[in-house]
Structure formats: structure tokens, C-alpha cells
Design an enzyme around this catalytic site. Structure first.
Site, short mmCIF file in Angstrom:
data_model
loop_
_atom_site.label_atom_id
_atom_site.label_comp_id
_atom_site.label_asym_id
_atom_site.label_seq_id
_atom_site.Cartn_x
_atom_site.Cartn_y
_atom_site.Cartn_z
N HIS A 60 45.96 43.49 32.96
CA HIS A 60 46.51 44.45 33.92
C HIS A 60 47.87 43.95 34.40
O HIS A 60 48.02 42.78 34.75
CB HIS A 60 45.53 44.57 35.10
CG HIS A 60 45.78 45.74 35.98
ND1 HIS A 60 46.79 45.78 36.90
CD2 HIS A 60 45.15 46.94 36.07
CE1 HIS A 60 46.77 46.95 37.54
NE2 HIS A 60 45.77 47.67 37.04
N SER B 207 46.54 53.26 33.67
CA SER B 207 45.39 53.50 34.54
C SER B 207 45.83 54.00 35.90
O SER B 207 46.93 53.70 36.36
CB SER B 207 44.57 52.21 34.71
OG SER B 207 45.37 51.20 35.29
N GLU C 222 36.43 55.71 34.48
CA GLU C 222 35.99 54.42 34.99
C GLU C 222 34.86 54.58 36.00
O GLU C 222 34.96 55.36 36.94
CB GLU C 222 37.15 53.63 35.62
CG GLU C 222 36.69 52.22 36.01
CD GLU C 222 37.83 51.27 36.36
OE1 GLU C 222 38.96 51.75 36.59
OE2 GLU C 222 37.57 50.05 36.41
N GLU D 49 34.51 53.16 46.20
CA GLU D 49 35.72 53.66 45.55
C GLU D 49 35.57 55.07 44.97
O GLU D 49 36.56 55.65 44.51
CB GLU D 49 36.21 52.66 44.49
CG GLU D 49 36.59 51.32 45.12
CD GLU D 49 37.22 50.34 44.15
OE1 GLU D 49 37.71 50.74 43.10
OE2 GLU D 49 37.19 49.12 44.46
N HIS E 116 36.80 46.70 31.36
CA HIS E 116 37.52 45.79 32.25
C HIS E 116 36.69 44.54 32.51
O HIS E 116 35.50 44.63 32.84
CB HIS E 116 37.78 46.46 33.61
CG HIS E 116 39.05 47.23 33.67
ND1 HIS E 116 39.33 48.13 34.67
CD2 HIS E 116 40.15 47.20 32.87
CE1 HIS E 116 40.54 48.65 34.47
NE2 HIS E 116 41.05 48.11 33.38
N ARG F 78 37.37 39.19 41.99
CA ARG F 78 38.57 39.60 41.28
C ARG F 78 39.55 38.45 41.00
O ARG F 78 40.72 38.67 40.75
CB ARG F 78 39.30 40.73 42.02
CG ARG F 78 38.49 42.05 42.08
CD ARG F 78 39.45 43.18 42.30
NE ARG F 78 38.90 44.51 42.48
CZ ARG F 78 38.80 45.41 41.49
NH1 ARG F 78 39.12 45.10 40.26
NH2 ARG F 78 38.37 46.62 41.76
N GLU G 231 41.28 42.14 34.50
CA GLU G 231 41.82 42.74 35.71
C GLU G 231 41.62 41.75 36.85
O GLU G 231 40.49 41.30 37.09
CB GLU G 231 41.08 44.04 35.99
CG GLU G 231 41.83 44.98 36.89
CD GLU G 231 41.12 46.33 37.01
OE1 GLU G 231 41.81 47.34 37.08
OE2 GLU G 231 39.87 46.37 37.06
MN MN Z 1 38.66 48.27 36.74
#
Ligand code: MN
Length: 306
Positions: free
Chosen positions: A11, A68, A151, A157, A210, A216, A245
Site C-alpha cells: 500500500h 483502492s 473488501e 467500517e 490484504h 496494522r 497494508e
Molecule cells: Mn484492507
């Protein structure tokens, strides 16, 4: 193409927060130099992408690209609100045009609703409005050989596709040949009871993947159990992109970082993170190929004789 031939990607937000000429060059040059095949370029605001410049840089460095995005509250197809639906369709069509112009292979993300925390469940009418638009977007993208990835993300989200099974159902509703499920280990870790099983059940409808840790940050530094996930990808012979990502407050996209809640520093040395992710992914792919190769004949034997 089979598992092991996957394009390995990163990403762009691991490198840069924007897409000025200098930022695009830094991200594309770096991605190629570290040894990736592909860069994923975020396009919440597609107007910031200079397609001609991006195409030229991708060619110069021999990289593939994907795009994306997540829709916003004002472009949220799933509201069914005619003005928002119209703006959402215009945004997605603009992204398709940019993807075509830069030669991107995939457009993925939360294309069916806004990327935000909802306070109500999705409605039937809203979902229908979203699916109608996505059918047209897929048809337009198909003219340029672009795959559209829906996704599946966690409950904070979106209120539409939180599990792989819901992602498959959404793709079936759209019913386009170039629409695929896009899974992400970060979200699966929150929502799936069994990530490996979800991957196997998604099967050949999986079109984009991903790799993200639970926080993360660095792959392998969190609580996600990656080996069964890679073995599941090997089992279904997934041959699509594998894209790392990661987000840190070290690199900030004024739009995306805030929506995703990137408030702390998970890393400061992007270059080290990016190289590490490639090594980690390659090791997992090789290990999954070897273990699946050894296990598969015996598993079949058990099923046949048991
Ligand atoms: Mn993602």
C-alpha cells in the site's frame, strides 16, 4: 497462474501520505527497488492522482498498480439517497477512468458503502441501490479488463460486508464476471470465527488479498496466526495479488489515516517495515506451498479411505 505466482504488493501509504510528483516517485521507485511487483494507490480523492505522470512512473520502474478507496458519507451508495447515489456513481466511474489510464489491474476497497462507523443496520433499499450502481461500474471496468474487489471489513467500517460469506453474497447480488471478494487479515481477525475456513469457503471468488497485522504494524508482531491463512490460500490455489497494508502516524494521509483511526506510531522506519513485509510474505508463501504439498495427498487419502 497458481499460488506462489502471486504479485506481491504494498500500500502506498507505507511510503507517502499524498501523491504529488515527488511522493509518487518516492513510492513507486521504492516499491520497485525493495522488490515488490505491485503498488496499491489509495484514491479516496481521485483528483489528486495525475494519471499521466503515474502511468509514466509505473512504466519507468516496471510496476503493476491497483487502486483502492472507500466511499464517503456524501457518496454513500448504500443510503439510497438519489443525490448521494449519483455522486457515488460519478466518483467510481472517475476512478475506473483513472485505473484505465494508469493501467491498473484492480479497483478494490469499500466500494458499496461509506468507510465509516454506522449507527444503524443497512437497509434493503439502500443495498439494492448500491448493487445497481456497482453492476454498471463493473461493466465499465470490464471494458478495460479491470477486476473490482469488494473488501470485507470490520463492523466499525461498514454495516454491509463484515464476513467473507457476506462478501460472497454481495458479489452474487452484483453478478458481474469481474467482481470478486477482497479479504483482509486485519478485518478477518476481528470478524471471522476461523479465517482459514473463510478463505477456503470463499474459494475461487477470492480476487484480492490484504495482509495486515491486528494492530496494522509489522507482520508477525501481533496476534494473527498467519501460517493457517497462507495454507488456506495455497489450498484454494489463490493466484491474485497479496498486498501488505500497514499504517502508522509516522506517515499521514490527511483523509485515510483519520478514517482508519491511525493515532499511534507502529513504526518509524518505513523502509525497514516494507522490506520486512516482503521477506515475511515470501517465507509464508514458500512454507505454505511446501506444507500443503506434503499434506494434500495424505488428506485426500484419509477422505477416500476413511
Ligand atoms: Mn484492507
Amino acid at each position: 497462474m497458481s499460488f506462489g505466482d502471486n504479485k506481491l504488493g504494498i500500500h502506498a501509504l507505507c511510503w507517502v501520505g499524498g501523491w504529488s510528483e515527488a511522493e509518487a516517485r518516492k513510492a513507486i521507485e521504492g516499491t520497485a527497488r525493495v522488490g515488490y511487483d505491485l503498488i496499491e494507490i489509495p484514491a479516496l480523492d481521485p483528483d489528486r492522482i495525475d494519471a499521466a505522470l503515474t502511468a509514466k512512473l509505473l512504466q519507468e520502474y516496471g510496476l503493476s498498480a491497483t487502486i483502492s478507496l472507500g466511499l464517503g458519507p456524501e457518496t454513500d451508495l448504500s443510503t439510497g439517497d438519489p443525490d448521494k447515489v449519483e455522486r457515488g456513481e460519478a466518483l467510481l466511474m472517475k476512478v475506473v477512468a483513472i485505473a484505465r489510464d494508469i493501467g491498473a489491474t484492480h479497483i478494490c476497497g469499500i466500494l458499496y458503502s461509506a468507510l465509516m462507523k454506522y449507527h444503524e443496520p443497512a437497509t434493503e433499499d439502500g443495498l439494492r441501490a448500491s448493487v445497481d450502481v456497482l453492476r454498471r461500474v463493473c461493466a465499465e471496468a470490464d471494458k478495460s479488463g479491470i477486476t473490482i474487489g469488494m473488501e470485507v471489513v470490520n463492523r466499525y467500517e461498514t454495516n454491509i460486508a463484515n464476513t467473507a460469506a457476506q462478501g460472497v453474497a454481495l458479489c452474487e447480488m452484483i453478478g458481474a464476471p469481474n467482481v470478486k471478494v477482497h479479504l483482509d487479515t486485519y478485518h478477518m481477525h476481528i470478524e471471522e470465527a476461523d479465517a482459514a475456513r473463510a478463505i477456503v469457503e470463499t474459494g475461487d471468488r477470492l480476487g484480492y488479498f490484504h495482509l495486515g497485522e491486528c494492530h496494522r504494524g509489522y507482520l508477525g508482531s501481533g496476534s494473527i496466526d498467519f501460517p493457517p491463512i497462507f495454507r488456506a490460500l495455497a489450498q484454494i490455489d489463490y493466484s491474485g495479488p497479496l498486498v501488505f497494508e500497514s499504517f502508522s502516524s509516522e506517515v499521514v494521509d490527511p483523509q485515510l489515516s483519520r478514517i482508519l483511526g491511525i493515532w499511534r506510531n507502529l513504526w518509524t522506519d518505513g523502509e525497514d517495515l516494507i522490506g520486512h513485509a516482503l521477506d515475511y510474505t515470501r517465507a509464508q508463501v514458500v512454507s505454505a506451498q511446501q506444507t500443503e504439498g506434503l499434506a494434500a495427498p495424505r488428506q485426500r487419502g484419509v477422505l477416500q479411505h476413511g
